[in-house]
Write an enzyme that holds these catalytic residues in place. Structure first.
Site, PDB file in Angstrom:
ATOM      1  N   GLY A 164       0.833  -1.198   0.000  1.00  0.00           N
ATOM      2  CA  GLY A 164       0.000   0.000   0.000  1.00  0.00           C
ATOM      3  C   GLY A 164       0.862   1.240   0.000  1.00  0.00           C
ATOM      4  N   GLN A 186       7.273   7.245  -0.986  1.00  0.00           N
ATOM      5  CA  GLN A 186       7.248   8.552  -1.633  1.00  0.00           C
ATOM      6  C   GLN A 186       8.615   9.213  -1.601  1.00  0.00           C
ATOM      7  OE1 GLN A 186       4.215  10.530   0.622  1.00  0.00           O
ATOM      8  NE2 GLN A 186       2.540   9.389  -0.316  1.00  0.00           N
ATOM      9  N   HIS A 453       3.448  20.349   9.031  1.00  0.00           N
ATOM     10  CA  HIS A 453       2.148  20.845   9.502  1.00  0.00           C
ATOM     11  C   HIS A 453       2.199  22.008  10.482  1.00  0.00           C
ATOM     12  CE1 HIS A 453       0.757  17.316   7.442  1.00  0.00           C
ATOM     13  NE2 HIS A 453       1.204  16.479   8.359  1.00  0.00           N
ATOM     14  N   GLU A 474       5.233  18.393   4.703  1.00  0.00           N
ATOM     15  CA  GLU A 474       3.866  18.715   4.324  1.00  0.00           C
ATOM     16  C   GLU A 474       3.464  19.965   5.095  1.00  0.00           C
ATOM     17  OE1 GLU A 474       1.481  15.284   5.057  1.00  0.00           O
ATOM     18  OE2 GLU A 474       2.075  14.299   3.202  1.00  0.00           O
ATOM     19  N   TYR A 477      -2.385  20.928   6.877  1.00  0.00           N
ATOM     20  CA  TYR A 477      -3.613  20.516   6.213  1.00  0.00           C
ATOM     21  C   TYR A 477      -4.791  21.416   6.585  1.00  0.00           C
ATOM     22  CZ  TYR A 477      -1.595  15.807   5.274  1.00  0.00           C
ATOM     23  OH  TYR A 477      -0.848  14.750   4.851  1.00  0.00           O
TER      24      TYR A 477
END
Length: 576
Positions: A164, A186, A453, A474, A477
């Site tokens: 996955g 990734q 974040h 990242e 969000y």
């Protein structure tokens, strides 16, 4: 002194008698008291007994993402037949001087069965200093952030996913005899490792000081290869010497290195007996008892557990070693820093999770003071496998997670995370955190920097001559609306910000991703902000828009294509 032999010679009736008496002191051969959550295995134990204990820990920890249990599984030198499945907050370590001193036939692996093969939440676990002969021929380490794979010898193949999604990761100072397959990963940093071959690429694969790196160049495939590691000290580790005594080996600094530190023999460095360490336990120790031991000149070993702190742990002595086992966790309860380090030479801090408390801390870990004029190049401080969390397991608040003021610091794998999910304590106004990393020191080098974040700049670099090898970030969000996320009239805050005053900086392999799932209309003007200077250089950059939500308008400053619902990926080979 371990065994003392005394000879008594006496006689009667004209006869001589010789008798030897053996006295065993047991001082260095006695196993230290590491507390109940450190399990130590000996090759004389039955395979069934070892397997049962490993399975028991895994059954508790497989899906225990925000739980309070912490474990370290330690294997004494010798041969074992065991399958060690590694769950959350579990560290599996060999106690040899070389990885090959502990041989496991079976596996030491991380799976994602609990999420149906999705390994994107397989955090907070590690293994090291082991030789593994996988029964199937392939060992699996399907992980994402905060899951280091160090000083490992895999006598077979290694795969880094479980079929996955996966979003890791970090491997260092290791040897894989066969092939490493990155699968769905990734991004990944490999440092000072050798293998038979490497297969796979996705967004951002960085190789530093690798023997036999894969062929190809950015951006297709997405490989960044740096032939030599300019400066590194490997992570300190616990081991047992030939007399049975426990010690911590602090590896020596290596410069311009390639490959691991141990294949040519034992790792060069300084051996410190366990008697020079204060062995702390979360059930009984406080900041007061820990600081008292540090002030007496002790090093610090944190056994597995969560240490609730009502004061700051203060490291003031040069060359102090602070080593955590089993993801030992420091949690400030009253708004102070969890730990501060004086601006001194040669401190080593390794293997700790810093978890913000509900009362805001100005900083969780601060290294050095604001007066950072000292040169530590001859004996730099090094920071290894340090992880920071704001929220997730409960409400957390910290203005800055890690601030590095000292010069010449070596950073060796950080995950600095404002939680985007959790059992509790997640939300724009709940787990508040301004910046993940602030670097004020000069000549700071970091390998494997993951920062995610935070509500303004993820990383701010104010010091000169900084170097970063691999960056993954990242941006937040949960930005509620564009008006809540403006920087002096500019949309959002760059993830990686080099201050305008910086005259020299260089970074390799940076991936910055957006996923504005709270408000799909939010935009970030630029993923990276930097002064335009020929001595400020960036190599191999990628931005990516996950889910097509919102936009990153440029990769760096005003350069690089936008990523949004129409175009989800943009790359840049070099800037300027």
């Amino acid at each position: 002194i371990h065994d003392v032999y005394l000879k008594f010679i006496g006689g009667s009736n004209g006869l001589m008698n010789v008798n030897w008496f053996k006295f065993t002191t047991g001082t260095s051969q006695t196993t230290p008291d590491f507390g109940p959550n450190v399990l130590i295995f000996d090759p004389t134990m039955s395979a069934a007994a070892i397997q049962s204990q490993c399975d028991s820990v895994f059954s508790q920890q497989e899906s225990n993402q925000f739980g309070s249990n912490r474990y370290a599984l330690l294997f004494k030198p010798g041969a074992y037949n065991v399958d060690v499945n590694v769950g959350f907050y579990t560290e599996v370590l060999g106690l040899g001087q070389s990885p090959d001193d502990v041989g496991i036939t079976g596996a030491v692996h991380s799976e994602a069965d609990w999420m149906g093969g999705n390994a994107t939440c397989n955090f907070w676990r590690s293994c090291g200093n082991l030789s593994v002969t996988p029964s199937s021929g392939t060992n699996r380490w399907a992980v994402s952030q905060a899951a280091p794979f160090r000083r490992m010898h895999i006598r077979g193949n290694l795969v880094l996913d479980d079929g996955g999604w996966s979003s890791g990761g970090f491997i260092a100072d290791s040897k894989i005899d066969g092939q490493v397959n990155s699968g769905s990963q990734q991004q990944w940093l490999s440092r000072n490792t050798q293998w038979g071959s490497w297969a796979g690429s996705n967004w951002n694969m960085v190789f530093v000081g690798i023997v036999n790196p894969p062929a190809g160049n950015w951006p297709s495939p997405s490989y960044t290869v740096v032939n030599q590691t300019p400066i590194i000290r490997e992570k300190p580790f616990l081991y047992i010497d030939q007399a049975g005594g426990y010690n911590v080996l602090v590896p020596a600094i290596r410069t311009n290195s390639q490959g691991n530190s141990w294949s040519g023999g034992t790792t060069a460095g300084e051996s410190i007996p366990i008697s020079d360490f204060y062995i702390a336990k979360s059930a009984t120790d406080t900041a007061t008892s820990i600081n008292a031991a540090l002030s007496q000149g002790k090093n610090l070993l944190l056994t597995p557990g969560i240490y609730h702190l009502n004061d700051t742990i203060r490291v003031t002595r040069a060359n102090t070693v602070v080593l955590g086992l089993g993801l030992a966790t420091l949690k400030p309860d009253n708004g102070l820093a969890a730990m501060t380090v004086a601006d001194v030479d040669g401190v080593k801090i390794a293997g700790i999770l810093f978890d913000a408390g509900a009362t805001n801390s100005p900083v969780l870990l601060e290294v050095g003071t604001s007066d950072n004029s000292l040169d530590h190049s001859a004996n730099p401080t090094s920071l290894h496998d340090l992880f920071f969390r704001v929220g997730g397991a409960g409400v957390g608040k910290a203005t800055v997670s890690l601030r590095i003021n000292s010069n010449n610091v070596i950073g060796d794998h950080f995950w600095i995370w404002r939680a985007d999910h959790g059992d509790a304590g997640v939300g724009w106004n709940t787990n508040t955190a301004t910046n993940g990393l602030v670097v004020n020191g000069n000549n700071v080098t970091i390998y494997g920097l993951f920062v995610e974040h935070y509500q303004q700049y993820q990383t701010i670099w104010n010091g000169d001559n900084g170097r970063t090898y691999f960056y993954q970030s990242e941006i937040p969000y949960d930005v509620p609306d564009q008006g809540s996320w403006m920087n002096n009239g500019v949309n959002g805050f760059a993830s990686y910000k080099v201050a305008d005053s910086v005259t020299s900086h260089e970074a390799w392999g940076l991936g910055i991703y957006s996923y504005f799932n709270t408000n799909h209309n939010v935009k970030l003007a630029s993923a990276i902000g930097t002064p335009y200077n020929s001595n400020v250089k960036f190599h191999d950059l990628i931005s990516y828009c996950l889910g097509g939500y919102g936009e990153i308008t440029h990769i760096i400053n005003s350069t690089g294509a936008a990523v949004n619902s129409a175009n989800n990926k943009a790359v840049l080979t070099q800037y300027p």
